[in-house]
Scaffold this active site. Sequence first.
Site, mmCIF file in Angstrom:
data_model
loop_
_atom_site.group_PDB
_atom_site.id
_atom_site.type_symbol
_atom_site.label_atom_id
_atom_site.label_comp_id
_atom_site.label_asym_id
_atom_site.label_seq_id
_atom_site.Cartn_x
_atom_site.Cartn_y
_atom_site.Cartn_z
ATOM 1 N N GLU D 199 -0.310 3.969 -4.432
ATOM 2 C CA GLU D 199 -0.486 5.024 -3.641
ATOM 3 C C GLU D 199 -0.492 4.526 -2.047
ATOM 4 O O GLU D 199 -1.309 3.564 -2.072
ATOM 5 C CB GLU D 199 -1.434 6.025 -3.848
ATOM 6 C CG GLU D 199 -1.488 7.449 -3.043
ATOM 7 C CD GLU D 199 -2.403 8.181 -3.084
ATOM 8 O OE1 GLU D 199 -2.367 8.978 -4.348
ATOM 9 O OE2 GLU D 199 -3.585 8.298 -2.722
ATOM 10 N N ASP D 220 2.307 8.804 0.280
ATOM 11 C CA ASP D 220 1.731 10.093 0.247
ATOM 12 C C ASP D 220 1.220 10.562 1.829
ATOM 13 O O ASP D 220 0.663 9.961 2.528
ATOM 14 C CB ASP D 220 0.206 9.912 -0.577
ATOM 15 C CG ASP D 220 -0.384 11.114 -1.062
ATOM 16 O OD1 ASP D 220 0.277 11.888 -1.442
ATOM 17 O OD2 ASP D 220 -1.849 11.155 -0.765
#
Lengths: 285, 285, 285, 285, 285, 285
Positions: D199, D220
């Site tokens: 991420e 993200d």
Amino acid sequence: MLDCASMKVNIEDYVKAALKEDITSEDITTNAIVSPTKEGLAQLICKQTGVVAGLDIFAFVFQLIDSTARFETEYKDGDFIQRGTIVGTIYGNVRALLTCERTALNFLQRMSGIATYTNECVQVMKPYKTKLLDTRKTTPNMRIFEKYAVKVGGGNNHRYNLSDGILIKDNHIAAAGSISEAVRLTKEYAPFVRKIEVEAETLEMVDEAIEAGADIIMLDNMSNEILKKSVDRIGDKAKTECSGNVTKERLKELCEIGVDYISSGALTHSAPILDFSLKNLKNLN
Amino acid sequence: MLDCASMKVNIEDYVKAALKEDITSEDITTNAIVSPTKEGLAQLICKQTGVVAGLDIFAFVFQLIDSTARFETEYKDGDFIQRGTIVGTIYGNVRALLTCERTALNFLQRMSGIATYTNECVQVMKPYKTKLLDTRKTTPNMRIFEKYAVKVGGGNNHRYNLSDGILIKDNHIAAAGSISEAVRLTKEYAPFVRKIEVEAETLEMVDEAIEAGADIIMLDNMSNEILKKSVDRIGDKAKTECSGNVTKERLKELCEIGVDYISSGALTHSAPILDFSLKNLKNLN
Amino acid sequence: MLDCASMKVNIEDYVKAALKEDITSEDITTNAIVSPTKEGLAQLICKQTGVVAGLDIFAFVFQLIDSTARFETEYKDGDFIQRGTIVGTIYGNVRALLTCERTALNFLQRMSGIATYTNECVQVMKPYKTKLLDTRKTTPNMRIFEKYAVKVGGGNNHRYNLSDGILIKDNHIAAAGSISEAVRLTKEYAPFVRKIEVEAETLEMVDEAIEAGADIIMLDNMSNEILKKSVDRIGDKAKTECSGNVTKERLKELCEIGVDYISSGALTHSAPILDFSLKNLKNLN
Amino acid sequence: MLDCASMKVNIEDYVKAALKEDITSEDITTNAIVSPTKEGLAQLICKQTGVVAGLDIFAFVFQLIDSTARFETEYKDGDFIQRGTIVGTIYGNVRALLTCERTALNFLQRMSGIATYTNECVQVMKPYKTKLLDTRKTTPNMRIFEKYAVKVGGGNNHRYNLSDGILIKDNHIAAAGSISEAVRLTKEYAPFVRKIEVEAETLEMVDEAIEAGADIIMLDNMSNEILKKSVDRIGDKAKTECSGNVTKERLKELCEIGVDYISSGALTHSAPILDFSLKNLKNLN
Amino acid sequence: MLDCASMKVNIEDYVKAALKEDITSEDITTNAIVSPTKEGLAQLICKQTGVVAGLDIFAFVFQLIDSTARFETEYKDGDFIQRGTIVGTIYGNVRALLTCERTALNFLQRMSGIATYTNECVQVMKPYKTKLLDTRKTTPNMRIFEKYAVKVGGGNNHRYNLSDGILIKDNHIAAAGSISEAVRLTKEYAPFVRKIEVEAETLEMVDEAIEAGADIIMLDNMSNEILKKSVDRIGDKAKTECSGNVTKERLKELCEIGVDYISSGALTHSAPILDFSLKNLKNLN
Amino acid sequence: MLDCASMKVNIEDYVKAALKEDITSEDITTNAIVSPTKEGLAQLICKQTGVVAGLDIFAFVFQLIDSTARFETEYKDGDFIQRGTIVGTIYGNVRALLTCERTALNFLQRMSGIATYTNECVQVMKPYKTKLLDTRKTTPNMRIFEKYAVKVGGGNNHRYNLSDGILIKDNHIAAAGSISEAVRLTKEYAPFVRKIEVEAETLEMVDEAIEAGADIIMLDNMSNEILKKSVDRIGDKAKTECSGNVTKERLKELCEIGVDYISSGALTHSAPILDFSLKNLKNLN
């Protein structure tokens, strides 16, 4: 006292299941009335005279819900308790006390009822060498509690279940064709550790069982006269167990005949409960 | 007849657990003697006169092990059966017949015992409007079977468990401080669907319960005299339930006092079994 | 706060199952990165404004894996929390924090979503006597959490399941032939404790339900006009519950018509979640 | 269609648990009204337009209780159905039809709601190469049903749980100290079969993830601008997944930026149900 | 060390089941001989030289029954231990020590046997880049323990089960018609996260697997010569895994051929145990 | 053949658990490739020469997932099968065939490995009266399968678990203080049905065990010389069992010494598997 392994491995699941049976979503009455942080106590009162059994289970029910709950008592399983006695005091979260009350009592009253009834039989048999045995005629999913209660009451346990003993009964003999064939097959199938017991209803069957080499012969539903003849005929060749129509009244006669064991289904299937109640709840905070 | 949903959702697990309790590894005796492909039959014999309950459960035990097993009978739950009656014939794999015999009988004998005892009470109460109720004083993990047996015997079920009814008992009143406070809290907590029942032991408590708006008042452990006064005082303001010291002998008196309901723990906790046995096993191949 | 008995008897199993669902063998990512003895903390952040529900469940998920984990918070279920609020801090084994994060949030976000949506409805209904009820239209295996969330949001619970209430719906009436027959049969079957509710879709059905002696009449999918007529006709003879097409927008109108209860499936089946996240993990050793 | 292995190994237990949740002792209303041998049918009506998912589960609920029940339909999972359509007819024991109705609908309405919502997203994304993914933000104990519903709706499944994929998120990076260290540790720990996803919330993190050799980079909570730069910078070095603030409205923009995957928690946690009902019950004997 | 989540979520249930398997009603021998409050210790002795695995599980078995039990040791999983070494001392309730002894040893001896055998293979492979993998040929219901033991011994885990990896084997190819069709179908079905592995038994199949875009090619049951040709032909286009007829003796040759991975079922299905015993029990009160 | 009661009561749960262990969500590879309605067959091939055990379990794994699956074979448990033999053909849903393949083989290969190894020992012992016994040194949660495999191979079962036999081992003697005290306590505790076995490591212990009235004396870890003296000294006073360091090589010597039983942990804990595979899958529709 029930051992720690059974408590964890077997009993915890039964107790949890019994509580689930009594609580689908929540105890509405208790949760409506009592705040979640209220602590308190209540007294366990014996309402009938008898032998107590299951005090650890009684306490365990509360402790499963409130791990800090504690049960203070001067009594232990096997004690003879008079009606009206304050058996002990349970301390803990008040919601837990109220919610678990009935389940805890349901175990205790049933186990104590069996211990009490068993003990009445054992008292009659005391002067004799004959030992009292239970059977597999137990309440479904209660065997571990009921067989323990028999021991607390002074009785002894027959085999626990179908896997830990060989008992050749009437229908097995029918299936095998004869006692001797049935005994031969079981000896061949399980040659180690186990004793072989055979049920006999007549003198002829007794003779066949002796001949076949049974370790124990169960004398089933016999008159006192035939029973006596059987015991004499068997002598030291096998142990004898008497079963069928064993009422408390007849116990003395059976003992005098000299059987080694008497087994009674009534100990576990028809003993009435011994009544207890939980009273005098007090809030402590 | 127990419904198909309960059979699958609740009862199958109990029956399987009861069989597991009786079979750790295998039924040594049976497996030693009987070949796995042997088919046969055996007869279910009633050994005491009474009301039968649990015939579906009896059959289901065998069917769980042998899905082709079938039980042929002319009787149904609730029938009054004379001692010595051949209740029916179970057909199936002989190993299954022998291995399941005791578990099947253990369910049947207990359920029929409760139905029989309940029915004896119901017969006494027939001339009166008073209805008989059971309680939560059931054997742990047997409630679904025992409450059903009460209905088979002609009785009615009180609440099933702590989650489907409100019953304010002595310890709840102690926790709340007063009946009126307890009733107020439960009405606030659960305003929908449920009736509220309150336990009262004195006339003062009866008055307080009426005042608080209880739907049902449980008159607990009262003398006949106080009971009568309570019933009169309550009139149409609430339903009345009598509990405590309810012996079969006292039922008639209680009915004549005019209570709406009598609840009895003995129905489920102290009814002796009704004896059955499985006999006359025959091989069919 | 969910009670200790439900936590042990019902909720523990669901939480363990939810963790099992998320962990087949192990949490590979976490176990690769974090040593087993690392302790730490992380913050629970509210990412949408609403009513929080499930804080005990959130903490319980971590505690099931790490019995020393603790959750520090100044908030409790039912509090209204602004977006961006740090709701609390969870301390414990870092592997446990990372592995349990999603499962704990999945419970919390769904329960809080339901509480928030319920509360929005309850705010609209505040000026009126009408009470808001949930239904059995819950997510499978989530009912205990979802019905609790409805209460946290200020709503009330209709019956929990099929076993603790009688509700005669359209298909039951079809099966019975008529409302009056259906009511008669349920009264006969379950004479004790329960109130009887009947669903009615027309004025004729309302009349029949009144006549049959229903305790509660559910007015299903009616126009406002017919609803009003139904409520007037019923008067004090039964409680009224309105259901079907209950949108937030229509709530005010329904309340003004004067029904006693409004039941809404959307509370549990269509409330969007309230978003939370776990952030700012810090190692403490 | 859900496969036979999952049906037996995973789904049967969830369905049975859902029925247990709805039946403590029995369905009182149904058992009071319907005789146990009554056979019948009822129609499944679609009350909202959308994509149906879960027809096999719907049928399976009834079949678990009544093994002879059958569901006749011309539709299959994934079909787009108009409001008002008679989706099919369920035949079986009437008690089973009534008792299982709500549980069967609860599964169907939730699964179809997810499929419908997913499909709406998929329609928007059709002109683009970008694929839609679900997340682990599922309802506890519903993941197998909800992930299946996403596929029925045309979406794709991200990893099933913590054990079948590596996804290094913000808290993992915090625990490891850096992205590169986290990637190194996971490669060492699990060198076989798995792709590694990281991420990233900033361009710097994107660079670090590329450098560390991530197979997939989850972008993200980025603005469109940063997202675009990230996608360009990554090029063919890794797959790109966009997550966070993914609304149906923003989907088109995200697709145009050229990410490989978009993952959306809302598919499973906030899709409203698709409404169905069971109507027109008819007795057939 | 096994992680805390797996311990609670997966392992506790297996350990409890293993104890249940060994205790139907009670440990008769122990309960007859030892009082319930007796505390003591016993020594864990290693009776064969090898790599230990499962020390946490060993201790956990005792702790499940006696929560105060503790295991003191200077060793940890992965240590190489000489025959005759006192590995550690377990302290606790003496009944728990005796009752749990065999179950604890059964886990430890099997896990250590696997770790030892794995380690012998890993030692041979040390000079090479080739990595050792396990398979799904594990003992039923022991996978989590056996795969962990492989890692302790220095091996690596292939996919855990059918749900977390794609492996197209001979029968899948037969079902699909061709390798390329099988690969196409799996890519379409599961486009995210997973690598695709294909089993090939001939050079033709290797070519087809390369062409189809397999990420990993399993070279199954090949002669060294064909294996070499396959590895050369594959080059960097995919990872190579060798399986089938992998004996300890052949490992060196396989490594020299240059495959990336060697997978061996024997690690888990045919490693003999490493023998341990519990000795020198002493009472401490 | 395993009996129908064990199949339902014990084995079904283990098989289902083993399948769950292998399927978290679904068999991705199979479901991607094979349509749900495809029917087919595959052949079971024996890849090593030995004694087969577990054919019913093999078939049962498939039947649990596909109730119409059938296994055709001319062989039965206990048959000696040559390497390369086509043991039988399994017919059923192709998805079920592929998904269950590994689990079914994992049971079969392990059980057959034990049967084969046991049989090799039994062949050596054939000329003698000495019988071969297994132990409780089984793989956790595999005992019922492994003890059955020992019987298939021609061996006999020692006690099944701690609840169905009394075996006083070194640590019990240490806890009790002496052999005679240990024997006395067990006779008192469990006076019915069970034989009492005592472990002895020296001639003095043998004497004490004889004196105490042991039914069986286990001669543990003795040299051939001491073993011989022990057997002579015991004569008919008890049965003799030899254990410890029982290698296949030493069996003949031990038999010649004349012990009644030899028990060997290696039968269940160290037998390598017998290799089988499922091959030649064919689609039938």
